[in-house]
Write a protein that holds these residues in place. Structure first.
Motif, PDB file in Angstrom:
ATOM      1  N   GLU A  62       0.825  -1.210   0.000  1.00 35.65           N
ATOM      2  CA  GLU A  62       0.000   0.000   0.000  1.00 35.65           C
ATOM      3  C   GLU A  62       0.864   1.266   0.000  1.00 35.65           C
ATOM      4  O   GLU A  62       0.426   2.315  -0.470  1.00 35.65           O
ATOM      5  CB  GLU A  62      -0.916  -0.012   1.224  1.00 35.65           C
ATOM      6  CG  GLU A  62      -2.009  -1.069   1.157  1.00 35.65           C
ATOM      7  CD  GLU A  62      -2.799  -1.173   2.448  1.00 35.65           C
ATOM      8  OE1 GLU A  62      -2.492  -0.394   3.391  1.00 35.65           O
ATOM      9  OE2 GLU A  62      -3.699  -2.024   2.526  1.00 35.65           O
ATOM     10  N   ARG A  63       2.080   1.136   0.530  1.00 34.55           N
ATOM     11  CA  ARG A  63       2.987   2.279   0.590  1.00 34.55           C
ATOM     12  C   ARG A  63       3.945   2.312  -0.596  1.00 34.55           C
ATOM     13  O   ARG A  63       4.952   3.033  -0.598  1.00 34.55           O
ATOM     14  CB  ARG A  63       3.767   2.246   1.906  1.00 34.55           C
ATOM     15  CG  ARG A  63       2.852   2.395   3.125  1.00 34.55           C
ATOM     16  CD  ARG A  63       3.577   2.146   4.436  1.00 34.55           C
ATOM     17  NE  ARG A  63       2.636   2.208   5.564  1.00 34.55           N
ATOM     18  CZ  ARG A  63       2.934   1.888   6.826  1.00 34.55           C
ATOM     19  NH1 ARG A  63       4.168   1.473   7.116  1.00 34.55           N
ATOM     20  NH2 ARG A  63       2.027   1.973   7.771  1.00 34.55           N
ATOM     21  N   GLY A  64       3.644   1.480  -1.603  1.00 29.36           N
ATOM     22  CA  GLY A  64       4.443   1.477  -2.824  1.00 29.36           C
ATOM     23  C   GLY A  64       5.741   0.708  -2.728  1.00 29.36           C
ATOM     24  O   GLY A  64       6.630   0.884  -3.561  1.00 29.36           O
ATOM     25  N   VAL A  65       5.856  -0.160  -1.711  1.00 31.90           N
ATOM     26  CA  VAL A  65       7.079  -0.955  -1.527  1.00 31.90           C
ATOM     27  C   VAL A  65       6.716  -2.427  -1.671  1.00 31.90           C
ATOM     28  O   VAL A  65       6.243  -3.070  -0.732  1.00 31.90           O
ATOM     29  CB  VAL A  65       7.714  -0.689  -0.140  1.00 31.90           C
ATOM     30  CG1 VAL A  65       8.991  -1.513   0.016  1.00 31.90           C
ATOM     31  CG2 VAL A  65       7.999   0.791   0.036  1.00 31.90           C
ATOM     32  N   LYS A  66       6.930  -2.970  -2.851  1.00 29.80           N
ATOM     33  CA  LYS A  66       6.550  -4.344  -3.144  1.00 29.80           C
ATOM     34  C   LYS A  66       7.747  -5.281  -3.007  1.00 29.80           C
ATOM     35  O   LYS A  66       8.877  -4.914  -3.344  1.00 29.80           O
ATOM     36  CB  LYS A  66       5.991  -4.426  -4.568  1.00 29.80           C
ATOM     37  CG  LYS A  66       5.437  -5.785  -4.942  1.00 29.80           C
ATOM     38  CD  LYS A  66       4.877  -5.783  -6.360  1.00 29.80           C
ATOM     39  CE  LYS A  66       4.337  -7.159  -6.728  1.00 29.80           C
ATOM     40  NZ  LYS A  66       3.789  -7.189  -8.106  1.00 29.80           N
ATOM     41  N   ALA A  67       7.479  -6.486  -2.482  1.00 29.18           N
ATOM     42  CA  ALA A  67       8.536  -7.500  -2.409  1.00 29.18           C
ATOM     43  C   ALA A  67       8.956  -7.853  -3.834  1.00 29.18           C
ATOM     44  O   ALA A  67       8.216  -8.502  -4.569  1.00 29.18           O
ATOM     45  CB  ALA A  67       8.039  -8.736  -1.677  1.00 29.18           C
TER      46      ALA A  67
END
Length: 465
Positions: free
Chosen positions: A240-245
């Protein structure tokens, strides 16, 4: 229940009353084998309810310890219920689950001595340890009865020796995977952190510190499920905060271990873009706010500092290696003492650690944030490309030059992950077949690289010794 094995004729003459079965946690390995035979014969002779269908899955409650048979075909349900192997696997799983929960309710594993001088059963009970050792001995005995024969050279090798060799190679494969992740992270100038996640007190049946507040309703596996759910929530928060695994943000390696009382904790080796490290730690502490529920060690750089893969190695060794532990220095022994004082798994107790994990049936290792290309990587490295001359610029040339038996092969695959898998130019060749119960499934018969198919080598076959 008697441990002696009756004859098939005696078994056939007996009627099985499913309402009078003994408590599952009390069943020995011999009991399981005996009961599996009885149940397979019972369901092959007796009538029972018609399987229920839900969506594409058929299922039937057997009314045996809550065991449910499931399949995507109705006929396979009937074949399962009449199969001794199905009952052996199902019973062993249920017996382990019930025994571990019984031990948790009664504080048998971990904690402090009940009487002065009494040895504590840490990580798993003596019963669990003995059961896993017997199971392993039985499996090794079965493997020793077979051999692998090269149909061309007629050379032979015992199947057990191959299995033991593969087991030793397993720790090297895991370390190689961790090392490949580390290389990819180094190229991207990522930092690494080592995270330990622990469940709240109500998930710990017999803690060595603090008051016991265990909730038996969560079960011994509840600690693992608790951490797993919150890890999913952490990744969702980051998404949701734009930090994808992903290779662009963070990726890593997850492993699980038991505490001394048999409950589970997680270790995560995370490689992350330095710009999102704070986002990561904030999300972790948001879901693990309690004191000591989340511990983070940040990797150090410079001479004398352990690399990320080296840091992880001992955690891998505890869960996989059967080699006797030999401490290189007194410092290593002291570190093991410290692990035990912190209620973490120790190297000297790895036999008990491994028995605990096997009885729980938890997946011990998992990669996240990058595609898991291990199966295709192994397939490629088993090929004999010495005599193959690929055309310039072809996919086969790329594989032979940058992946096949290349120390950076896995790194190169991760950097080009979109080239591998279903519907791409490099993928496994699968054909339609059936399981032993008649269920449709896919069987891997080779690998396709560009326009070239490499089918499985049929030079070897397994025969009885």
């Amino acid at each position: 229940m008697q441990n002696s094995q009756p004859s098939s004729q005696q078994i056939a003459q007996l009627t099985l009353d499913l309402s009078c079965l003994p408590a599952p946690y009390s069943l020995s390995r011999a009991d399981v084998l005996y009961l599996a035979s009885r149940l397979a014969m019972h369901f092959s002779k007796q009538s029972y309810a018609k399987p229920t269908r839900k969506g594409s899955i058929y299922f039937l409650n057997t009314k045996v310890y809550g065991i449910t048979a499931r399949s995507n075909t109705e006929s396979a349900i009937h074949k399962r219920l009449a199969c001794k192997k199905f009952w052996k696997r199902s019973l062993e799983k249920k017996v382990n689950e019930e025994r571990l929960n019984y031990e948790a309710r009664n504080s048998i594993v971990g904690g402090h001595p009940k009487t002065p001088g009494e040895p504590v059963q840490n990580y798993c009970s003596n019963e669990t340890l003995n059961r896993e050792q017997i199971k392993r001995k039985d499996n090794e005995e079965k493997l020793s009865r077979y051999k692998v024969v090269n149909t061309t050279t007629k050379a032979e090798e015992n199947l057990l020796s191959i299995a033991l060799s593969n087991e030793k190679n397993r720790i090297n494969e895991l370390y190689f995977t961790a090392k490949s992740l580390e290389k990819l992270a180094t190229e991207k100038k990522y930092k690494w952190m080592f995270v330990t996640l622990t469940a709240p007190p109500k998930y710990h049946p017999n803690p060595i510190k603090g008051r016991r507040s265990y909730d038996p309703s969560v079960g011994i596996k509840g600690s693992h499920e608790y951490i797993k759910l919150r890890w999913v929530q952490i990744r969702s928060i980051l998404n949701e905060r734009g930090v994808k695994a992903s290779p662009e943000h963070y990726f890593g390696f997850r492993t699980v271990e038991p505490h001394k009382d048999g409950s589970i904790h997680w270790h995560l080796l995370i490689f992350a873009n330095k710009n999102i490290q704070k986002s990561l730690t904030d999300a972790i502490f948001e879901k693990f706010p309690a004191k000591n529920s989340a511990e983070i060690v940040f990797g150090k750089e410079g001479d004398g500092s352990a690399s990320a893969a080296t840091y992880l190695y001992k955690y891998i060794a505890k869960s996989v290696s059967r080699e006797k532990i030999k401490y290189d220095t007194t410092t290593e022994s002291a570190k093991d003492n410290m692990r035990e004082e912190k209620d973490l798994a120790s190297l000297r107790s790895k036999d008990r650690v491994q028995a605990a994990l096997k009885s729980l049936g938890i997946r011990q290792y998992q990669i996240f944030g990058v595609c898991n290309l291990t199966t295709i990587f192994k397939k490629i490295n088993r090929l004999n490309l010495d005599t193959v001359t690929p055309s310039q610029g072809s996919m086969l040339e790329f594989v032979k030059s940058y992946i096949w038996r290349n120390t950076d092969g896995y790194v190169n695959m991760m950097k080009n992950a979109d080239m591998f898998g279903s519907g791409t130019e490099i993928g496994l060749i699968k054909i339609a077949t059936q399981s032993s119960y008649g269920e449709p499934k896919k069987k891997v018969v080779g690998i396709r690289i560009g326009t070239t198919d490499f089918l499985n080598d049929k030079t070897y076959r397994i025969v009885k010794s």
